[in-house]
Design a protein around this motif. Structure first.
Motif, PDB file in Angstrom:
ATOM      1  N   GLY A 406       0.799  -1.216   0.000  1.00 11.51           N
ATOM      2  CA  GLY A 406       0.000   0.000   0.000  1.00 11.51           C
ATOM      3  C   GLY A 406       0.834   1.269   0.000  1.00 11.51           C
ATOM      4  O   GLY A 406       2.070   1.245  -0.078  1.00 11.51           O
ATOM      5  N   ASP A 407       0.137   2.370   0.156  1.00 14.03           N
ATOM      6  CA  ASP A 407       0.750   3.692   0.175  1.00 14.03           C
ATOM      7  C   ASP A 407       1.413   3.929   1.532  1.00 14.03           C
ATOM      8  O   ASP A 407       0.726   3.917   2.559  1.00 14.03           O
ATOM      9  CB  ASP A 407      -0.332   4.742  -0.081  1.00 14.03           C
ATOM     10  N   PRO A 408       2.736   4.148   1.571  1.00 16.06           N
ATOM     11  CA  PRO A 408       3.414   4.379   2.861  1.00 16.06           C
ATOM     12  C   PRO A 408       2.822   5.523   3.666  1.00 16.06           C
ATOM     13  O   PRO A 408       2.948   5.542   4.901  1.00 16.06           O
ATOM     14  CB  PRO A 408       4.857   4.666   2.444  1.00 16.06           C
ATOM     15  N   GLN A 409       2.175   6.489   2.995  1.00 17.06           N
ATOM     16  CA  GLN A 409       1.576   7.611   3.715  1.00 17.06           C
ATOM     17  C   GLN A 409       0.434   7.149   4.606  1.00 17.06           C
ATOM     18  O   GLN A 409       0.030   7.860   5.536  1.00 17.06           O
ATOM     19  CB  GLN A 409       1.071   8.658   2.718  1.00 17.06           C
ATOM     20  N   ARG A 410      -0.111   5.956   4.338  1.00 17.81           N
ATOM     21  CA  ARG A 410      -1.239   5.445   5.109  1.00 17.81           C
ATOM     22  C   ARG A 410      -0.810   4.452   6.190  1.00 17.81           C
ATOM     23  O   ARG A 410      -1.648   3.941   6.925  1.00 17.81           O
ATOM     24  CB  ARG A 410      -2.249   4.787   4.164  1.00 17.81           C
ATOM     25  N   PHE A 411       0.475   4.161   6.269  1.00 13.74           N
ATOM     26  CA  PHE A 411       0.951   3.213   7.281  1.00 13.74           C
ATOM     27  C   PHE A 411       0.739   3.793   8.684  1.00 13.74           C
ATOM     28  O   PHE A 411       0.873   5.012   8.884  1.00 13.74           O
ATOM     29  CB  PHE A 411       2.441   2.924   7.105  1.00 13.74           C
ATOM     30  N   PRO A 412       0.448   2.961   9.672  1.00  7.17           N
ATOM     31  CA  PRO A 412       0.352   3.461  11.052  1.00  7.17           C
ATOM     32  C   PRO A 412       1.685   3.966  11.589  1.00  7.17           C
ATOM     33  O   PRO A 412       1.724   4.761  12.530  1.00  7.17           O
ATOM     34  CB  PRO A 412      -0.138   2.233  11.840  1.00  7.17           C
ATOM     35  N   ALA A 413       2.780   3.503  10.995  1.00  9.96           N
ATOM     36  CA  ALA A 413       4.120   3.982  11.357  1.00  9.96           C
ATOM     37  C   ALA A 413       5.016   3.769  10.145  1.00  9.96           C
ATOM     38  O   ALA A 413       4.835   2.805   9.393  1.00  9.96           O
ATOM     39  CB  ALA A 413       4.667   3.216  12.561  1.00  9.96           C
ATOM     40  N   PRO A 414       6.001   4.644   9.934  1.00  9.23           N
ATOM     41  CA  PRO A 414       6.903   4.448   8.794  1.00  9.23           C
ATOM     42  C   PRO A 414       7.845   3.271   9.025  1.00  9.23           C
ATOM     43  O   PRO A 414       8.196   2.958  10.167  1.00  9.23           O
ATOM     44  CB  PRO A 414       7.665   5.771   8.729  1.00  9.23           C
ATOM     45  N   VAL A 415       8.238   2.619   7.940  1.00  7.87           N
ATOM     46  CA  VAL A 415       9.254   1.574   8.052  1.00  7.87           C
ATOM     47  C   VAL A 415      10.594   2.246   8.347  1.00  7.87           C
ATOM     48  O   VAL A 415      10.807   3.422   8.026  1.00  7.87           O
ATOM     49  CB  VAL A 415       9.347   0.730   6.763  1.00  7.87           C
ATOM     50  N   ILE A 416      11.490   1.506   8.974  1.00  5.93           N
ATOM     51  CA  ILE A 416      12.836   2.018   9.239  1.00  5.93           C
ATOM     52  C   ILE A 416      13.651   1.829   7.968  1.00  5.93           C
ATOM     53  O   ILE A 416      13.942   0.685   7.571  1.00  5.93           O
ATOM     54  CB  ILE A 416      13.474   1.289  10.430  1.00  5.93           C
ATOM     55  N   ASP A 417      13.990   2.920   7.294  1.00  6.38           N
ATOM     56  CA  ASP A 417      14.599   2.815   5.975  1.00  6.38           C
ATOM     57  C   ASP A 417      16.004   3.393   5.887  1.00  6.38           C
ATOM     58  O   ASP A 417      16.548   3.539   4.790  1.00  6.38           O
ATOM     59  CB  ASP A 417      13.696   3.459   4.918  1.00  6.38           C
ATOM     60  N   ASP A 418      16.610   3.722   7.024  1.00  3.38           N
ATOM     61  CA  ASP A 418      18.004   4.160   6.963  1.00  3.38           C
ATOM     62  C   ASP A 418      18.741   3.697   8.212  1.00  3.38           C
ATOM     63  O   ASP A 418      18.134   3.277   9.189  1.00  3.38           O
ATOM     64  CB  ASP A 418      18.116   5.677   6.806  1.00  3.38           C
ATOM     65  N   GLY A 419      20.064   3.733   8.133  1.00  2.92           N
ATOM     66  CA  GLY A 419      20.878   3.328   9.264  1.00  2.92           C
ATOM     67  C   GLY A 419      21.117   1.828   9.293  1.00  2.92           C
ATOM     68  O   GLY A 419      20.612   1.065   8.457  1.00  2.92           O
ATOM     69  N   PRO A 420      21.870   1.368  10.288  1.00  2.02           N
ATOM     70  CA  PRO A 420      22.233  -0.060  10.359  1.00  2.02           C
ATOM     71  C   PRO A 420      21.062  -0.993  10.635  1.00  2.02           C
ATOM     72  O   PRO A 420      21.188  -2.206  10.430  1.00  2.02           O
ATOM     73  CB  PRO A 420      23.247  -0.102  11.512  1.00  2.02           C
ATOM     74  N   PHE A 421      19.924  -0.452  11.073  1.00  4.94           N
ATOM     75  CA  PHE A 421      18.758  -1.299  11.353  1.00  4.94           C
ATOM     76  C   PHE A 421      17.643  -1.105  10.319  1.00  4.94           C
ATOM     77  O   PHE A 421      16.502  -1.497  10.558  1.00  4.94           O
ATOM     78  CB  PHE A 421      18.241  -1.020  12.764  1.00  4.94           C
ATOM     79  N   SER A 422      17.980  -0.514   9.183  1.00  2.14           N
ATOM     80  CA  SER A 422      16.985  -0.347   8.133  1.00  2.14           C
ATOM     81  C   SER A 422      16.555  -1.714   7.606  1.00  2.14           C
ATOM     82  O   SER A 422      17.281  -2.710   7.747  1.00  2.14           O
ATOM     83  CB  SER A 422      17.538   0.495   6.995  1.00  2.14           C
ATOM     84  N   TYR A 423      15.411  -1.749   6.951  1.00  2.00           N
ATOM     85  CA  TYR A 423      14.914  -3.026   6.438  1.00  2.00           C
ATOM     86  C   TYR A 423      15.810  -3.595   5.346  1.00  2.00           C
ATOM     87  O   TYR A 423      15.791  -4.798   5.076  1.00  2.00           O
ATOM     88  CB  TYR A 423      13.475  -2.878   5.946  1.00  2.00           C
ATOM     89  N   ARG A 424      16.625  -2.750   4.723  1.00  2.00           N
ATOM     90  CA  ARG A 424      17.555  -3.261   3.705  1.00  2.00           C
ATOM     91  C   ARG A 424      18.697  -4.039   4.348  1.00  2.00           C
ATOM     92  O   ARG A 424      19.287  -4.920   3.719  1.00  2.00           O
ATOM     93  CB  ARG A 424      18.110  -2.093   2.882  1.00  2.00           C
ATOM     94  N   GLU A 425      18.997  -3.715   5.595  1.00  4.14           N
ATOM     95  CA  GLU A 425      20.076  -4.395   6.315  1.00  4.14           C
ATOM     96  C   GLU A 425      19.552  -5.503   7.225  1.00  4.14           C
ATOM     97  O   GLU A 425      20.205  -6.538   7.388  1.00  4.14           O
ATOM     98  CB  GLU A 425      20.863  -3.375   7.159  1.00  4.14           C
TER      99      GLU A 425
END
Length: 541
Positions: A406-425
């Motif tokens: 879905g649209d991230p603007q509608r999420f109850p909280a943003p995903v963690i997308d930066d730093g060592p604990f981002s979802y990419r890491e």
């Protein structure tokens, strides 16, 4: 289902709004949980604890309930809930739901009718006063609310709220309120849940005492347990009871009140032990707290959905833990706790995180693992208060962490997308690709923990060792298990000063070690290492 299933169980705590969005509207939902139950079972968990799924304005993560007998449309409907319960039963997973009846949302129809008419039967569902006055209860969030009383213009009175002002306290001194509570419990038990996590239990007791001082109000727990047992004998009551240990017995009764108590005392002293890299605070806490009755026990966790509340420590001890794990003011909450996840507190060191998980699964009681702890998720300190640790589950390195299309603007909280604990890491998929990942190590611990009859039904005591950095626990139930964890970052050699523990072999460890030898037994542990051992002749007993 076995009546004492909780004695040897592992609970996985799920935030429905943040776990997985199946329909693409931006909110996690019941279908999303159902589709991930195989993941929960593959982890080894035997029970899930669902945070609130009820209709709510969601000013407090769903704990501000506006209808206890309805599922919030953002999560789905009753067909979705039945589907979840059916899939859970197929997989042998119990389901606990929240019993949030210490307060309601100020949008609840009961409160709306109560505030409009002093003669309404709902008026006495809440606690009112013409003038604020001192009470034995204080604001739960002292940096947010400076009083438990708020003036209501419509009611022309003050109403009491231990929590936020949008969560007025229910008056359990009123028998009609207790009847409403039992209606709620009966409804969800009939639907098939295996019990309730009872929110803010001490504050319910305080109001019950106002109606009947018998047993300091704890008679309410007798009534609740009897009500549950008559309808679903194997169902449990998991109590949120953050009180001094000497008061635990009033909540356990003779094993006929709360089935499980969330053990804040041991939780606090575990973090003090970690801050010092010494086992003594934790072994002392285990020895000082009362033994639970035969058919009851403690529930243990590392981090939950709230702040890490350190109120059971002294002021100096609390500051010691704060300096170790929350040195910056932005990492703290309410002058008493830490608003961080476990992995960042431990510097993202998977060796240390795994060691701490090994302690959780070696402690006497029922372990609870919060979603994301098994992969070492982080927090978002830009979010206020306790919301820092409430972020979407990180399933993959794909868009939106695999949480939602879905649209991230509608999420109850943003995903963690930066730093060592981002979802990419940090994500579950990446952990499945590594044989030594935290996810796989945690799953191994869960499965071994469940296979050890000594832990679920045996007796536990600290074992005697000659190294202050090593936590040593032994369990006995016809056979014996020794569980060791090195809280320090350096290798140690530890002598096990237990005359009857010899000829032990590893059943779980962080790396392959030489077999321990000698009498007394001498054991090697690397920095942040752990070993679980049994006598060789009992290995297949």
């Amino acid at each position: 289902m076995r009546p004492l299933w909780y004695r040897n169980a592992v609970i996985y705590q799920v935030d429905p709004s943040l776990f997985r969005d199946a329909d693409g509207d931006g909110w996690g939902d019941l279908r999303g949980i159902t589709e991930r139950l195989d993941y929960v079972r593959s982890l080894g968990a035997t029970c899930i604890w669902l945070m609130p799924i009820y209709t709510s304005p969601f000013k407090d993560g769903g704990y501000d309930v506006s209808d206890h007998l309805a599922i919030d449309p953002r999560f789905g409907d009753f067909a979705d809930m039945v589907g979840l319960l059916e899939k859970a039963e197929e997989l042998g997973i119990h389901v606990l739901v929240e019993l949030v009846v210490q307060h309601t949302s100020d949008q609840h129809p009961w409160f709306q009718q109560a505030r409009r008419d002093r003669n309404s039967p709902y008026r006495d569902y809440y606690v009112w006063a013409d003038e604020p006055h001192e009470t034995e209860v204080k604001p739960i969030f002292p940096t947010v609310e400076d009083s438990v009383w708020t003036w209501d213009e419509v009611a022309q009175q003050y109403y009491r709220h231990c929590f936020y002002r949008h969560e007025p306290d229910l008056n359990h001194a009123n028998p009609k309120v207790r009847e409403e509570m039992y209606r709620i419990m009966a409804f969800w038990l009939r639907l098939g849940v295996s019990g309730f996590r009872v929110d803010a239990a001490p504050y319910m007791i305080e109001r019950a005492k106002a109606a009947d001082p018998r047993e300091d109000g704890h008679w309410l727990l007798d009534d609740m347990r009897e009500f549950v047992a008559m309808r679903r004998p194997e169902a449990v009551l998991l109590g949120e009871v953050d009180v001094e240990p000497e008061v635990y017995s009033q909540y356990f009764g003779e094993g006929d009140r709360m089935t499980l108590l969330l053990d804040f005392w041991v939780n606090n002293h575990l973090f003090l032990a970690l801050a010092r890299s010494e086992a003594e605070p934790l072994t002392r806490a285990l020895e000082e707290q009362p033994q639970p009755p035969e058919h009851a026990q403690y529930a243990l966790w590392l981090r939950n959905h709230d702040e890490l509340d350190l109120e059971r420590l002294t002021e100096d001890e609390r500051e010691e833990v704060m300096q170790a794990f929350a040195p910056e003011e932005n990492m703290r909450a309410y002058h008493r706790g830490i608003r961080r996840r476990l992995a960042p507190m431990l510097g993202g060191d998977e060796r240390r995180i795994a060691m701490v998980h090994s302690i959780l699964f070696s402690l006497p009681g029922t372990p609870i693992l919060r979603y994301g702890e098994e992969i070492g998720m982080g927090e978002d300190l830009s979010r206020p208060e306790r919301l820092a640790v409430r972020t979407p589950m990180q399933w993959s390195d794909g868009p939106n962490a695999g949480y939602s299309q879905g649209d991230p603007q509608r999420f109850p909280a943003p995903v963690i997308d930066d730093g060592p604990f981002s979802y990419r890491e940090v994500n579950a998929y990446a952990h499945t690709l590594r044989d030594d990942s935290l996810l796989k190590r945690t799953s191994e611990m869960v499965r071994m923990r469940l296979s050890l009859r000594e832990i679920g039904f045996g007796t536990c005591r600290p074992a005697r060792v000659d190294c202050k950095h090593v936590l040593a626990l032994r369990y006995d139930n016809g056979s014996s298990v020794l569980m060791l964890a090195n809280l320090s970052d350096h290798e140690v050699e530890v002598t096990v000063e237990e005359d009857d523990l010899h000829d032990l072999v590893d059943i779980l460890d962080d790396v392959e070690y030489p077999r321990p030898k000698g009498r007394p037994l001498v054991v090697q542990l690397r920095g942040y290492g752990y070993r679980w051992m049994r006598r060789k002749e009992e290995l297949f007993g």
